[in-house]
Design an enzyme around this catalytic site. Structure first.
Site, PDB file in Angstrom:
ATOM      1  N   HIS A 106      12.812  -2.457   2.601  1.00 50.98           N
ATOM      2  CA  HIS A 106      12.218  -1.166   2.973  1.00 50.98           C
ATOM      3  C   HIS A 106      13.126  -0.050   2.498  1.00 50.98           C
ATOM      4  CE1 HIS A 106       9.136  -3.110   5.236  1.00 50.98           C
ATOM      5  NE2 HIS A 106      10.057  -3.895   5.752  1.00 50.98           N
TER       6      HIS A 106
ATOM      7  N   GLU B 107      12.595  -9.334   2.013  1.00 47.24           N
ATOM      8  CA  GLU B 107      11.830  -8.172   2.498  1.00 47.24           C
ATOM      9  C   GLU B 107      12.696  -6.925   2.327  1.00 47.24           C
ATOM     10  OE1 GLU B 107      10.944  -8.434   6.686  1.00 47.24           O
ATOM     11  OE2 GLU B 107      10.235  -6.361   6.774  1.00 47.24           O
TER      12      GLU B 107
ATOM     13  N   ARG C  98       4.900  10.814  -2.680  1.00 47.21           N
ATOM     14  CA  ARG C  98       4.579  10.555  -1.278  1.00 47.21           C
ATOM     15  C   ARG C  98       5.796  10.868  -0.393  1.00 47.21           C
ATOM     16  NH1 ARG C  98       4.775   4.513   1.257  1.00 47.21           N
ATOM     17  NH2 ARG C  98       3.947   5.067   3.284  1.00 47.21           N
TER      18      ARG C  98
ATOM     19  N   ARG D  12      12.795   5.314  12.796  1.00 49.54           N
ATOM     20  CA  ARG D  12      11.530   6.057  12.696  1.00 49.54           C
ATOM     21  C   ARG D  12      10.646   5.749  13.912  1.00 49.54           C
ATOM     22  NH1 ARG D  12       9.187   5.256   6.866  1.00 49.54           N
ATOM     23  NH2 ARG D  12       7.875   6.982   7.630  1.00 49.54           N
TER      24      ARG D  12
ATOM     25  N   PRO E 234       0.785  -1.227   0.000  1.00 48.04           N
ATOM     26  CA  PRO E 234       0.000   0.000   0.000  1.00 48.04           C
ATOM     27  C   PRO E 234       0.823   1.286   0.000  1.00 48.04           C
ATOM     28  CG  PRO E 234      -0.174  -1.156   2.105  1.00 48.04           C
ATOM     29  CD  PRO E 234       0.489  -2.087   1.143  1.00 48.04           C
ATOM     30  N   ASN E 235       0.313   2.231  -0.766  1.00 48.03           N
ATOM     31  CA  ASN E 235       0.835   3.604  -0.871  1.00 48.03           C
ATOM     32  C   ASN E 235       2.133   3.710  -1.677  1.00 48.03           C
ATOM     33  OD1 ASN E 235      -1.260   4.788   0.777  1.00 48.03           O
ATOM     34  ND2 ASN E 235      -0.286   3.736   2.494  1.00 48.03           N
TER      35      ASN E 235
ATOM     36  N   TYR F  76      10.982   9.029   1.142  1.00 49.44           N
ATOM     37  CA  TYR F  76      10.972   7.960   0.134  1.00 49.44           C
ATOM     38  C   TYR F  76      11.596   8.361  -1.210  1.00 49.44           C
ATOM     39  CZ  TYR F  76       7.784   5.864   3.504  1.00 49.44           C
ATOM     40  OH  TYR F  76       7.245   5.347   4.656  1.00 49.44           O
TER      41      TYR F  76
ATOM     42  N   ASN G 231       8.104  -5.301  -0.713  1.00 51.03           N
ATOM     43  CA  ASN G 231       7.985  -4.183   0.210  1.00 51.03           C
ATOM     44  C   ASN G 231       6.501  -4.097   0.537  1.00 51.03           C
ATOM     45  OD1 ASN G 231       7.855  -1.848   1.650  1.00 51.03           O
ATOM     46  ND2 ASN G 231       9.020  -0.606   0.202  1.00 51.03           N
TER      47      ASN G 231
ATOM     48  N   ALA H 113       3.012  -0.633   5.013  1.00 48.11           N
ATOM     49  CA  ALA H 113       2.544  -0.689   6.400  1.00 48.11           C
ATOM     50  C   ALA H 113       2.044  -2.074   6.799  1.00 48.11           C
ATOM     51  CB  ALA H 113       1.453   0.353   6.612  1.00 48.11           C
TER      52      ALA H 113
HETATM   53  C1  DQA Z   1       8.219   1.259   4.058  1.00 46.55           C
HETATM   54  C2  DQA Z   1       8.239   1.502   5.563  1.00 46.55           C
HETATM   55  C3  DQA Z   1       6.869   1.268   6.151  1.00 46.55           C
HETATM   56  O1  DQA Z   1       6.892   1.499   7.566  1.00 46.55           O
HETATM   57  C4  DQA Z   1       5.852   2.202   5.527  1.00 46.55           C
HETATM   58  O2  DQA Z   1       4.563   1.939   6.038  1.00 46.55           O
HETATM   59  C5  DQA Z   1       5.860   2.141   4.039  1.00 46.55           C
HETATM   60  C6  DQA Z   1       7.145   2.083   3.358  1.00 46.55           C
HETATM   61  C7  DQA Z   1       9.581   1.602   3.399  1.00 46.55           C
HETATM   62  O3  DQA Z   1       9.787   1.163   2.269  1.00 46.55           O
HETATM   63  O4  DQA Z   1      10.397   2.301   3.995  1.00 46.55           O
HETATM   64  O5  DQA Z   1       4.831   2.216   3.390  1.00 46.55           O
HETATM   65  O6  DQA Z   1       7.977  -0.117   3.826  1.00 46.55           O
END
Ligand code: DQA
Length: 142
Positions: free
Chosen positions: A98, A96, A17, A105, A9-10, A22, A72, A75
């Site tokens: 990020h 995995e 964003r 954070r 998501p997102n 990011y 990735n 959240a």
């Molecule tokens: C994320 C870190 C997560 O905590 C966050 O909710 C994201 C992006 C990252 O790539 O740093 O959506 O996965």
């Protein structure tokens, strides 16, 4: 060789964003860069804002026709036992990733349900984590 990148998501809003966290690149730009660095393999891409769709995609690619998955989960990393179980259920290696260093954070980002289920994790190197994730999967074959 065929690899799959899954974004949760997102992450469809990458570049727009929270660019301070990011970065300014869209995922189309990131993906073009990853593909150009790994032009010897096929890299497919899937993004969804929906937990069940991510699980279905892990199931569909986790047994044959795919040599590894970079995920990735956004959240959902911090909430989803169901995605963690899907990763445990499949056979192909899963990395995995990020973009941000989640350990610097908010406290709630420090726990990942997925890490235990994954082959490895790559965190905090900006959008280069996708490139590093594919490289890590390729190196498993050497
Ligand atoms: C994320 C870190 C997560 O905590 C966050 O909710 C994201 C992006 C990252 O790539 O740093 O959506 O996965």
């Amino acid at each position: 060789m065929r690899y799959l990148i899954i974004n949760g998501p997102n992450l469809n809003l990458l570049g727009r964003r929270e660019p301070g966290i990011y970065g300014n690149s869209s995922f189309d730009e990131v993906l073009a860069d990853v593909r150009s660095r790994h032009s010897d393999v096929t890299i497919d891409y899937y993004q969804s804002n929906h937990e069940g769709d991510i699980i279905d995609t892990l199931h569909a690619n986790g047994f044959e026709g795919c040599d590894g998955i970079v995920i990735n989960a956004g959240a959902y990393t911090h909430t989803s036992v169901a995605i963690a179980d899907a990763i445990r259920a499949i056979r192909v290696p899963v990395v995995e990733v990020h973009i941000s260093n989640v350990h610097t954070r908010e406290e709630f980002r420090r726990h990942s349900f997925l890490s235990e289920a994954c082959t490895g994790i790559i965190i905090g190197f900006g959008t280069n984590v996708y490139n590093l994730g594919i490289q890590a999967l390729k190196d498993l074959k050497r």
